[in-house]
Structures are given as structure tokens and as C-alpha cells.
Design an enzyme around this catalytic site. Structure first.
Site, PDB file in Angstrom:
ATOM      1  N   GLY A  55       0.832  -1.185   0.000  1.00  0.00           N
ATOM      2  CA  GLY A  55       0.000   0.000   0.000  1.00  0.00           C
ATOM      3  C   GLY A  55       0.871   1.241   0.000  1.00  0.00           C
ATOM      4  N   GLN A  60       3.003   9.880   1.565  1.00  0.00           N
ATOM      5  CA  GLN A  60       4.291   9.179   1.580  1.00  0.00           C
ATOM      6  C   GLN A  60       5.176   9.528   0.383  1.00  0.00           C
ATOM      7  OE1 GLN A  60       2.316   5.114   2.353  1.00  0.00           O
ATOM      8  NE2 GLN A  60       4.278   4.979   3.414  1.00  0.00           N
ATOM      9  N   CYS A 110       5.808  -0.259   7.326  1.00  0.00           N
ATOM     10  CA  CYS A 110       5.440   0.912   6.537  1.00  0.00           C
ATOM     11  C   CYS A 110       6.651   1.371   5.739  1.00  0.00           C
ATOM     12  CB  CYS A 110       4.977   2.022   7.488  1.00  0.00           C
ATOM     13  SG  CYS A 110       4.453   3.529   6.655  1.00  0.00           S
ATOM     14  N   LEU A 111       6.446   1.696   4.465  1.00  0.00           N
ATOM     15  CA  LEU A 111       7.568   2.149   3.633  1.00  0.00           C
ATOM     16  C   LEU A 111       8.205   3.423   4.195  1.00  0.00           C
ATOM     17  CD1 LEU A 111       6.151   1.545   0.045  1.00  0.00           C
ATOM     18  CD2 LEU A 111       7.786   0.126   1.310  1.00  0.00           C
ATOM     19  N   HIS A 152      -4.503   1.012   7.733  1.00  0.00           N
ATOM     20  CA  HIS A 152      -3.140   1.532   7.800  1.00  0.00           C
ATOM     21  C   HIS A 152      -2.953   2.693   6.799  1.00  0.00           C
ATOM     22  CE1 HIS A 152       1.404   1.056   8.090  1.00  0.00           C
ATOM     23  NE2 HIS A 152       1.246   1.801   7.007  1.00  0.00           N
ATOM     24  N   GLU A 153      -3.379   2.472   5.551  1.00  0.00           N
ATOM     25  CA  GLU A 153      -3.205   3.513   4.524  1.00  0.00           C
ATOM     26  C   GLU A 153      -4.070   4.722   4.825  1.00  0.00           C
ATOM     27  OE1 GLU A 153      -0.737   3.262   2.639  1.00  0.00           O
ATOM     28  OE2 GLU A 153      -0.398   1.183   3.166  1.00  0.00           O
ATOM     29  N   HIS A 156      -2.681   7.280   7.164  1.00  0.00           N
ATOM     30  CA  HIS A 156      -1.717   8.225   6.578  1.00  0.00           C
ATOM     31  C   HIS A 156      -2.393   9.529   6.156  1.00  0.00           C
ATOM     32  CE1 HIS A 156       2.097   6.104   6.395  1.00  0.00           C
ATOM     33  NE2 HIS A 156       1.522   5.016   5.899  1.00  0.00           N
TER      34      HIS A 156
HETATM   35 NI    NI Z   1       2.437   3.130   5.835  1.00  0.00          NI
END
Ligand code: NI
Length: 197
Positions: A55, A60, A110-111, A152-153, A156
Site C-alpha cells: 500500500g 508518503q 510501513c515504507l 493503515h493507509e 496516513h
Molecule cells: Ni504506511
């Protein structure tokens, strides 16, 4: 007469990591006229692929807008999750209208927080409204890992990161790692952007 082929060149974008203020903002909605949306979506898919994420939310990659992408097709083989088969879509202006059922723990990463995974407890079901890339409206319910990725996304877009939701002792323990990431000392094999000193 020359013919001109219109073609989108996809780009891998650098990922903004822990410490960047854009990750803490409440993202704004966009409309159909948002410039370069098709290209942005292509680039985000490309970025997710390059960094092996499931995701990616617009903050991000430095854009404070209500947009995230999920491509969990990679995860179906990795984690033996047949339920995730074909789970790939774009969420524009999403709103989670309800979360319910028992909370359960799942190890999240998470990236924007490379090489840290922690157990996060969340409700097991969600109802979400959103527009897809063709501006079709959807209202859907999800559970299990799909709900988890969405939650989660979605976080953000409201400036929340999964490390905000872990237990305080664990948060304290990973403090030095988080500070290192915000200084660019992250061992990520994809391009990142971290705060300037
Ligand atoms: Ni994330």
C-alpha cells in the site's frame, strides 16, 4: 505526417520517511480536475512495486491529498492469503464510516518507517466510501488483512502512523531507530527523503 504516440512514462518516486512533516498533516480532498492524477497514480504503483509495498498513500510521496493505492497481489503468495487475490485498487477521497468487531493484533510495517515491524491492534471490520480512478463511487465492507491494509493507509491521510498505535513501552524501545530514520540512517533499498538538518 508524423504521428505522435501519447505514452505515460512511469517514474519511481522517493518515499518520505519518519520525521517529514507531510506525514503528520491531515490531507485534503481532491476533485476530478486535479492536475496529473493519472500520471500520479501510475507513478505511485511503480513506486510501490519498486519498494515491494502493498500500500502507498499520497503523503508518503510528499503530496498531502486524500489518495491511497493498494496492491496486495504480491502478498497472496508471500503470506498465503488467498483472500487477497486480485486486491488492487485506488482509493480517492476515502472515508471510513464505521469500524467494528473484535480487535486483533497484526504485525505492520510501513515504507515510511523502513525495517521496523510492530504489532498493532485494530478492529477487524471496516466500511469505507471512496471514488476509484474513474471517479466511480463505492461503498464497501472489508475484513481481515484487507481491512487492516485499508486502515493503515487511511491513517496516513489523517497524519497517523502505525507507531502511534503500538504500546508505549515498544514505542520507547524503537525510539532510537525512529530518530535514526529521521536522520536518513535508514537501511532501505529504495530511494527515501528525510528531513534536512
Ligand atoms: Ni504506511
Amino acid at each position: 505526417m508524423a504521428t505522435h504516440e501519447i505514452r505515460i512514462t512511469k517514474m519511481v518516486l522517493p518515499v518520505y520517511v519518519y520525521g517529514m512533516s507531510v506525514l503528520r498533516k491531515t490531507a485534503r480532498e481532491i476533485d476530478k480536475d486535479y492536475e496529473g492524477l493519472t500520471q500520479l497514480i501510475e507513478d505511485m504503483y511503480e513506486t510501490m512495486e519498486a519498494s515491494e509495498g502493498v500500500g502507498l498513500a499520497a503523503p508518503q510521496i510528499g503530496k498531502s491529498i486524500r489518495l491511497f493505492l493498494i496492491d496486495a497481489t504480491r502478498m497472496e503468495d508471500v503470506d498465503d492469503e488467498p483472500d487477497l487475490k486480485g486486491f488492487k485498487r485506488v482509493f480517492i477521497n476515502p472515508y471510513i464510516t464505521e469500524e467494528w468487531d473484535d480487535k486483533w493484533s497484526f504485525s505492520e510495517g510501513c515504507l515510511s518507517i523502513p525495517n521496523i515491524r510492530e504489532d498493532v491492534s485494530r478492529h477487524s471490520r471496516v466500511r469505507i466510501e471512496y471514488y476509484d480512478e474513474n471517479w466511480e463511487f463505492h461503498e464497501e465492507e472489508y475484513d481481515g488483512v484487507k481491512a487492516r491494509i485499508i486502515q493503515h493507509e487511511y491513517d496516513h491521510l489523517d497524519g497517523r502512523l502505525f507507531v502511534d498505535l503500538i504500546n508505549p513501552l515498544r514505542k520507547k524501545l524503537i525510539g532510537p531507530k525512529l530518530r535514526a530514520i529521521s536522520k536518513g540512517n535508514a537501511d532501505a533499498d529504495y530511494k527515501i527523503i528525510y528531513p534536512k538538518k
